[in-house]
Write a protein that holds these residues in place. Structure first.
Motif, short mmCIF file in Angstrom:
data_model
loop_
_atom_site.label_atom_id
_atom_site.label_comp_id
_atom_site.label_asym_id
_atom_site.label_seq_id
_atom_site.Cartn_x
_atom_site.Cartn_y
_atom_site.Cartn_z
N PHE A 251 0.79 -1.23 0.00
CA PHE A 251 0.00 0.00 0.00
C PHE A 251 0.82 1.27 0.00
O PHE A 251 0.39 2.29 -0.52
CB PHE A 251 -0.94 0.03 1.21
N GLU B 290 2.72 4.36 -3.53
CA GLU B 290 2.29 5.76 -3.43
C GLU B 290 3.47 6.71 -3.35
O GLU B 290 3.32 7.89 -3.65
CB GLU B 290 1.41 5.96 -2.19
N LYS C 221 0.75 -1.36 -9.28
CA LYS C 221 -0.62 -1.72 -8.91
C LYS C 221 -1.28 -2.58 -9.98
O LYS C 221 -2.15 -3.37 -9.68
CB LYS C 221 -1.46 -0.46 -8.71
N MET D 105 -1.93 -13.64 2.83
CA MET D 105 -3.38 -13.45 2.81
C MET D 105 -3.72 -11.97 3.01
O MET D 105 -4.69 -11.47 2.46
CB MET D 105 -3.96 -14.28 3.94
N GLY E 260 -4.09 -10.07 -0.06
CA GLY E 260 -5.08 -10.57 -1.01
C GLY E 260 -4.63 -11.76 -1.84
O GLY E 260 -5.26 -12.07 -2.85
N ALA F 143 -11.79 -18.83 3.53
CA ALA F 143 -12.92 -18.63 2.63
C ALA F 143 -13.85 -19.82 2.71
O ALA F 143 -15.07 -19.67 2.77
CB ALA F 143 -12.41 -18.44 1.20
N GLU G 9 -15.94 -19.71 5.79
CA GLU G 9 -16.96 -18.67 5.76
C GLU G 9 -18.13 -19.07 4.86
O GLU G 9 -19.28 -18.79 5.18
CB GLU G 9 -16.36 -17.36 5.24
N PHE G 10 -17.82 -19.74 3.73
CA PHE G 10 -18.89 -20.13 2.82
C PHE G 10 -19.69 -21.29 3.40
O PHE G 10 -20.90 -21.32 3.34
CB PHE G 10 -18.32 -20.55 1.46
N SER H 4 -12.60 -11.45 1.31
CA SER H 4 -12.58 -12.90 1.12
C SER H 4 -13.52 -13.57 2.12
O SER H 4 -13.63 -13.15 3.26
CB SER H 4 -11.16 -13.44 1.26
N GLY H 5 -14.20 -14.61 1.65
CA GLY H 5 -15.06 -15.39 2.52
C GLY H 5 -16.44 -14.80 2.75
O GLY H 5 -17.21 -15.34 3.53
N THR H 6 -16.78 -13.69 2.11
CA THR H 6 -18.10 -13.12 2.34
C THR H 6 -19.09 -13.63 1.29
O THR H 6 -18.68 -14.11 0.23
CB THR H 6 -18.07 -11.58 2.25
N VAL I 271 -18.47 -11.67 -2.09
CA VAL I 271 -17.47 -12.07 -3.07
C VAL I 271 -17.97 -13.30 -3.82
O VAL I 271 -17.77 -13.46 -5.03
CB VAL I 271 -16.09 -12.32 -2.42
N ASN J 155 -18.44 -13.46 -7.88
CA ASN J 155 -17.89 -14.55 -8.70
C ASN J 155 -18.96 -15.20 -9.56
O ASN J 155 -18.75 -15.48 -10.73
CB ASN J 155 -17.25 -15.61 -7.80
N ARG K 99 -11.67 -9.01 -13.05
CA ARG K 99 -10.66 -9.61 -12.18
C ARG K 99 -11.09 -9.32 -10.75
O ARG K 99 -11.20 -8.16 -10.37
CB ARG K 99 -9.29 -8.98 -12.43
N ASN L 206 -9.31 -10.52 -3.67
CA ASN L 206 -9.85 -10.86 -2.36
C ASN L 206 -9.07 -10.12 -1.29
O ASN L 206 -7.88 -10.34 -1.15
CB ASN L 206 -9.70 -12.36 -2.09
N ALA L 207 -9.74 -9.24 -0.55
CA ALA L 207 -9.05 -8.53 0.52
C ALA L 207 -9.29 -9.27 1.83
O ALA L 207 -10.26 -10.00 1.97
CB ALA L 207 -9.56 -7.10 0.62
N LYS L 208 -8.38 -9.03 2.78
CA LYS L 208 -8.47 -9.72 4.07
C LYS L 208 -9.67 -9.23 4.86
O LYS L 208 -10.37 -9.99 5.49
CB LYS L 208 -7.18 -9.48 4.85
N GLU M 226 -9.40 -3.04 4.35
CA GLU M 226 -8.36 -3.17 3.35
C GLU M 226 -8.95 -3.11 1.94
O GLU M 226 -8.36 -2.53 1.03
CB GLU M 226 -7.66 -4.50 3.57
N LEU N 183 -9.52 0.40 1.11
CA LEU N 183 -8.23 1.02 0.84
C LEU N 183 -7.77 0.73 -0.59
O LEU N 183 -7.15 1.57 -1.25
CB LEU N 183 -7.20 0.51 1.86
N MET N 184 -8.09 -0.47 -1.09
CA MET N 184 -7.69 -0.83 -2.45
C MET N 184 -8.38 0.07 -3.47
O MET N 184 -7.79 0.41 -4.50
CB MET N 184 -8.01 -2.30 -2.73
N THR O 120 -6.73 3.61 -3.11
CA THR O 120 -5.41 3.76 -3.70
C THR O 120 -5.37 3.37 -5.17
O THR O 120 -4.31 3.37 -5.78
CB THR O 120 -4.37 2.90 -2.95
N GLY O 121 -6.52 2.98 -5.73
CA GLY O 121 -6.58 2.71 -7.17
C GLY O 121 -6.15 1.32 -7.58
O GLY O 121 -5.93 1.05 -8.75
N ARG O 122 -5.98 0.39 -6.62
CA ARG O 122 -5.63 -0.98 -7.00
C ARG O 122 -6.84 -1.70 -7.59
O ARG O 122 -6.71 -2.65 -8.34
CB ARG O 122 -5.16 -1.77 -5.78
#
Lengths: 253, 300
Positions: free
Chosen positions: A86, A90, A101, A184, A187, A197, A200-201, B154-156, B159, B163, B174, B177-179, B183, B186-187, B190-192
């Motif tokens: 991050f 920048e 990025k 992780m 990402g 994941a 959670e699923f 991720s895991g929600t 997402v 998919n 594309r 998956n963020a933690k 985060e 933030l992606m 910051t333009g990711r």
């Protein structure tokens, strides 16, 4: 405990449409291995170079090596991952930041870079220990034979140092595999991320974590086995720690 | 040799888990222990989070406390002790299953898959899956995201849905998956990634807390319906009956609307932000006809 065990869950289709849950764990394992191996190779090279620098009889190089070690080993791995992912894009010029990025698999490369820097400091310290643990006469003998400093390091000191530190390097190899789970955070869908994941699923927490635990242990056992073979293969009789001799002392188990 | 040790340890731990799998009703457990434990989140604003004094508060916490009142009445235990246990998405199921917590007071989406493991009481919020993006990028519908890089947590369930839609409508997105939510946001910042797919209520919270909320826009296009519910253990009809009845009474008496206004329309601690999200039509229908269904069509 009021928990509904369902080991069949691994064969059920995962909701992200890639295949069964077992297959998603397999995909995660693949990333885990890819990131660990790539970072390991880089860390070994960087650690070897920096560790050697710190033992050189040249003050400037030694201080540079020490600074590198202190900088990268005093920041938690998780924080380093975040910094590379991050913050760095920048603060570099915008064109480079945008490239960082948008490269495909940017989280993979970020994880490799962060893991390599972090692990290289530990390997550097081990290399230094391996070099300094050798009798001073070793270097003197090499130079008495007319070798230059570089030659003494390449042909005498480093080959021995590498053999001496092989056992701690094994632990470091295993550490990098375990530390790869931190990826992780940026990402990368490696094994731990895929396990989370899956839980959670499906809400089958214990099944998911049991299987990923087993996968981690199996991979680490392969590493231990491989490194032992390497140790034995490289052993210089009378110099390296000889496991055969140890077994004889214990009564040949 | 080593393998045998390991297999032994694993067998022992699994055997142990199975051994403690004794069934006991939650009401009996509460009566015997003299206390009830509520699981709460630390930053799920305004559902369940820690206020300035590190005390768990929020919309779902208020509802849980109403349920506790009903349990007190049912068991005739006015001095029932209430414990609070912080939980995360990763720990909520094991802690509920092993009896550490008795109710999960947060923002958990009710799905058929999850109901195989635990059960939900009456839906307390109907969120929609939307995406947040920068206003300058002018992205409003799912079609606008074709071929773009997006992110979700991720895991929600979100997402998962992104998919599914990606495959179904051949969008070629594309999906990163963020933690966690912070985060992922933030992606986008910051333009990711160009868009963050999440429950609208969570997105609204992030935008409101950003230094410059005017930069962002939340899509008018809703991708799905996400009914939130308070979780309790499965196969415990006696406890579920008490909990459901408490919730339904609250909905029918108008108490829910008051609690809703307190958390979504008025300033909330610790920084006195106003969420300013009037009750949706879908939620109004739930208040009129309380339901614990996981089927999105029920809420349309």
């Amino acid at each position: 405990m009021n928990y509904n065990w369902n080991w069949g869950i691994f064969l059920e289709a995962s909701p992200d449409g890639t295949g069964s849950y077992l297959y998603t764990l397999f995909l995660g394992t693949r990333w885990t291995i890819a990131v660990s191996l790539t970072a390991w190779v880089a860390a070994l090279v960087m650690g070897g170079v920096v560790g050697t620098l710190t033992t050189l009889p040249r003050r400037g190089w030694a201080m540079l090596g020490d600074a590198y070690i202190e900088f990268f080993r005093n920041i938690p791995l998780l924080v380093q991952m975040f910094l590379w992912f991050f913050v760095v894009p920048e603060i570099v010029p915008e064109a480079i930041g945008t490239w960082m990025k948008q490269t495909p698999n940017s989280s993979f490369w970020t994880a490799v870079v962060a893991l390599a820097f972090f692990t290289s400091t530990r390997i550097a310290v081990q290399f230094r220990a391996g070099i300094l643990s050798q009798a001073r006469g070793q270097m003197m003998a090499a130079q008495a034979l007319g070798m230059t400093l570089t030659q003494s390091y390449c042909y005498v000191i480093l080959p021995m140092a590498f053999r001496i530190i092989l056992p701690p390097l094994t632990s470091e190899f295993m550490n990098i595999l375990k530390n790869s789970s931190v990826a992780m955070a940026v990402g990368l869908m490696e094994l731990t991320a895929q396990t989370r994941a899956m839980q959670e699923f499906s809400f089958q927490v214990f099944e998911a974590f049991t299987v990923s635990t087993i996968i981690y242990i199996v991979i680490n056992m392969v590493i231990v086995f491989g490194m032992r073979r390497l140790e034995r293969w490289l052993a210089v009789p009378g110099f390296s720690f000889d496991r055969g001799a140890e077994a004889d002392l214990r009564g040949g188990a | 040799m080593k393998i045998r040790y390991f297999a032994c340890a694993l067998g022992l731990s699994i055997g142990f888990c199975a051994a403690v799998q004794a069934q006991q009703g939650t009401l009996d457990k509460i009566r015997a222990g003299g206390s009830i434990t509520l699981g709460h989140r630390d930053a799920s604003i305004p559902f369940s989070y820690l206020d300035g004094e590190q005390k768990p508060v929020g919309y779902a916490m208020d509802l849980c406390l109403k349920i506790v009142d009903a349990v007190k009445e049912e068991l005739k235990m006015p001095n029932l002790k209430v414990n609070f246990q912080p939980i995360t998405p990763a720990t909520r199921i094991p802690l509920l299953a092993n009896g550490t917590i008795d109710l999960e007071c947060g923002a958990t989406t009710n799905t058929a898959d999850r109901q195989k493991q635990i059960t939900f009481t009456v839906t307390h919020y109907v969120a929609a899956n939307r995406f947040v993006s920068k206003k300058a990028d002018n992205l409003n519908t799912l079609e606008d995201l074709k071929g773009k890089t997006i992110v979700s947590t991720s895991g929600t369930t979100n997402v998962k849905q992104a998919n599914e839609l990606n495959t179904e409508r051949k969008l070629g997105m594309r999906i990163l998956n963020a933690k966690d939510h912070a985060e992922a946001f933030l992606m986008v910042d910051t333009g990711r990634a160009l868009a963050f797919v999440m429950d609208d209520i969570q997105l609204a919270g992030f935008v409101a807390n950003h230094a410059n909320p005017a930069l962002f826009t939340i899509s008018p296009d809703a991708l799905s319906v996400e009914p939130f519910g308070i979780m309790l253990r499965k196969d415990d009809p006696a406890f579920k009956k008490v909990v459901d009845a408490a919730m339904v009474n609250l909905y029918k008496s108008g108490g829910l609307t008051a609690i809703y206004d307190k958390w979504f329309m008025k300033p909330i601690p610790p920084r006195n932000i106003v969420m300013n999200i009037p009750m949706s039509d879908a939620m109004k229908r739930v208040v009129a006809n309380p339901t614990d269904s996981s089927d999105p069509n029920v809420y349309k």
